[in-house]
Write a protein that holds these residues in place. Structure first.
Motif, PDB file in Angstrom:
ATOM      1  N   PHE A 245      50.845  34.137  -3.971  1.00 59.81           N
ATOM      2  CA  PHE A 245      50.482  33.161  -2.640  1.00 59.81           C
ATOM      3  C   PHE A 245      50.138  34.181  -1.382  1.00 59.81           C
ATOM      4  CE2 PHE A 245      51.286  30.755   0.877  1.00 59.81           C
ATOM      5  CZ  PHE A 245      51.279  29.503   0.618  1.00 59.81           C
ATOM      6  N   THR A 247      48.655  36.876  -1.559  1.00 58.17           N
ATOM      7  CA  THR A 247      47.379  37.293  -1.981  1.00 58.17           C
ATOM      8  C   THR A 247      46.154  36.102  -1.727  1.00 58.17           C
ATOM      9  OG1 THR A 247      48.177  38.754  -3.767  1.00 58.17           O
ATOM     10  CG2 THR A 247      45.899  38.339  -3.876  1.00 58.17           C
ATOM     11  N   LEU A 248      46.687  35.113  -1.852  1.00 58.38           N
ATOM     12  CA  LEU A 248      45.719  33.844  -1.644  1.00 58.38           C
ATOM     13  C   LEU A 248      45.533  33.841  -0.134  1.00 58.38           C
ATOM     14  CD1 LEU A 248      46.792  31.293  -4.192  1.00 58.38           C
ATOM     15  CD2 LEU A 248      44.620  32.508  -4.335  1.00 58.38           C
TER      16      LEU A 248
END
Length: 342
Positions: A245, A247-248
């Motif tokens: 998450f 990373t997103l």
């Protein structure tokens, strides 16, 4: 045998083996290669690894290690004795170690806030977003309270003779948080046994404790300050949500930083206020201010003070409660030691 420090300043940092603590140590050594630096960490192997990392860039640095688990009062007493035996002075005590165990995100509040005008405030403070599940330590204390506050309080009490010296000054610097809310703290429940925000409670308590330390000890040359590192990506932060998450949303967070100065994001930036305080005259600092690490959209770091939502009456009352608890804990440990020898 004590290390003779001469004019070299002695600095002790708790939670120094990673994140903001390690970044601070790197910055301190880059500024003053002659200081004597002590890394006080729970995990000895990680502490030694951090020491080796620092020695790569500062091969002549004086870096020692002390094993310290601030969540264990026996460990605090043992580490404090080791520090007293090792050094003849202590100029800076950075109380940086802390935990946020089992953080739970209110997903409904998260998604609602993500697409609202309060998104930046939500990310910066975690207000209304985070709860934690606390535990009880072997000392019978709430784990978050013990680690984030009381263990550090006991450490300060044990090191007072080194911090309060005639014709000299020393600084205690707490790593607090923007998540330190008065609404999460109660003098009737300072350990936060009956709430769901022990982290916020413990950080607000550290703000109070800093204020009272100044009232009691400024005349003895001891000064206390509080900092907020901003939103920093550390192991503590990554524990809040799954790694994929982060990373997103990381590109979004870098974009948001154009509109807010509280998204420091990196440990180096988060350590800005800690490092800034190292260079100040303590008597010129505002004891009622929290010093914030800030980073502009262009990546420029700076420090600004903000008044804390604290008062002297509550600060004094908390200190007295902590003194009473200290007495109880010491008697408990002495009884255990007596029992083991019998």
């Amino acid at each position: 045998m004590k290390l003779e420090s001469g004019m070299e300043r002695v600095v002790l940092v708790t939670g120094a083996n990673s994140g903001i603590g390690l970044a601070l140590c790197e910055r301190l050594l880059s500024h003053d290669a002659q200081l004597q630096l002590c890394l006080a960490c729970r995990n000895g192997q990680r502490a030694e690894a951090a020491r080796q990392v620092l020695l790569v860039s500062h091969p002549q640095a004086h870096i020692s290690l002390v094993q310290l688990d601030v969540g264990s009062m026996r460990s605090v007493l043992r580490a404090a004795k080791e520090v007293r035996d090792r050094y003849n002075r202590l100029d800076f005590l950075y109380l940086n170690a802390g935990i946020m165990p089992n953080p739970q995100v209110d997903l409904k509040a998260f998604y609602k806030g993500l697409f609202s005008s309060k998104a930046i405030h939500m990310f910066s403070t975690g207000e209304g977003l985070l709860t934690q599940k606390d535990a009880v330590t072997s000392d019978g204390l709430q784990q978050v309270f013990a680690t984030n506050l009381f263990g550090h309080f006991l450490l300060v009490r044990e090191l007072e003779p080194m911090l309060c010296r005639p014709n000299s000054s020393s600084q205690i610097i707490w790593t607090s948080s923007s998540n330190a809310y008065r609404s999460a703290f109660s003098l009737d429940d300072p350990q936060h046994k009956h709430g769901k925000e022990p982290y916020s409670s413990s950080k607000y308590a550290s703000d109070l404790l800093s204020v009272e330390l100044n009232r009691r000890h400024n005349s003895q040359g001891l000064y206390s300050s509080v900092i907020c590192p901003g939103l920093v990506m550390t192991n503590l932060t990554y524990g809040i949500l799954p790694s994929f998450f982060w990373t997103l949303i990381m590109p979004i967070m870098w974009l948001i930083r154009i509109f807010t100065n509280t998204f420091t994001l990196t440990p180096y930036n988060g350590a800005e206020a800690l490092f800034w305080l190292f260079k100040q005259k303590p008597e010129a600092l505002d004891p009622m201010a929290k010093y914030h690490s800030l980073t502009s959209g262009l990546g420029n770091n700076y420090t600004l003070p903000h008044k804390m939502d604290v008062n002297h009456t509550m600060a004094e009352a908390l200190y007295e409660k902590l003194l009473a608890l200290e007495d109880t804990v010491r008697k408990k440990l002495q009884k255990e030691d007596h029992g083991s020898k019998a």
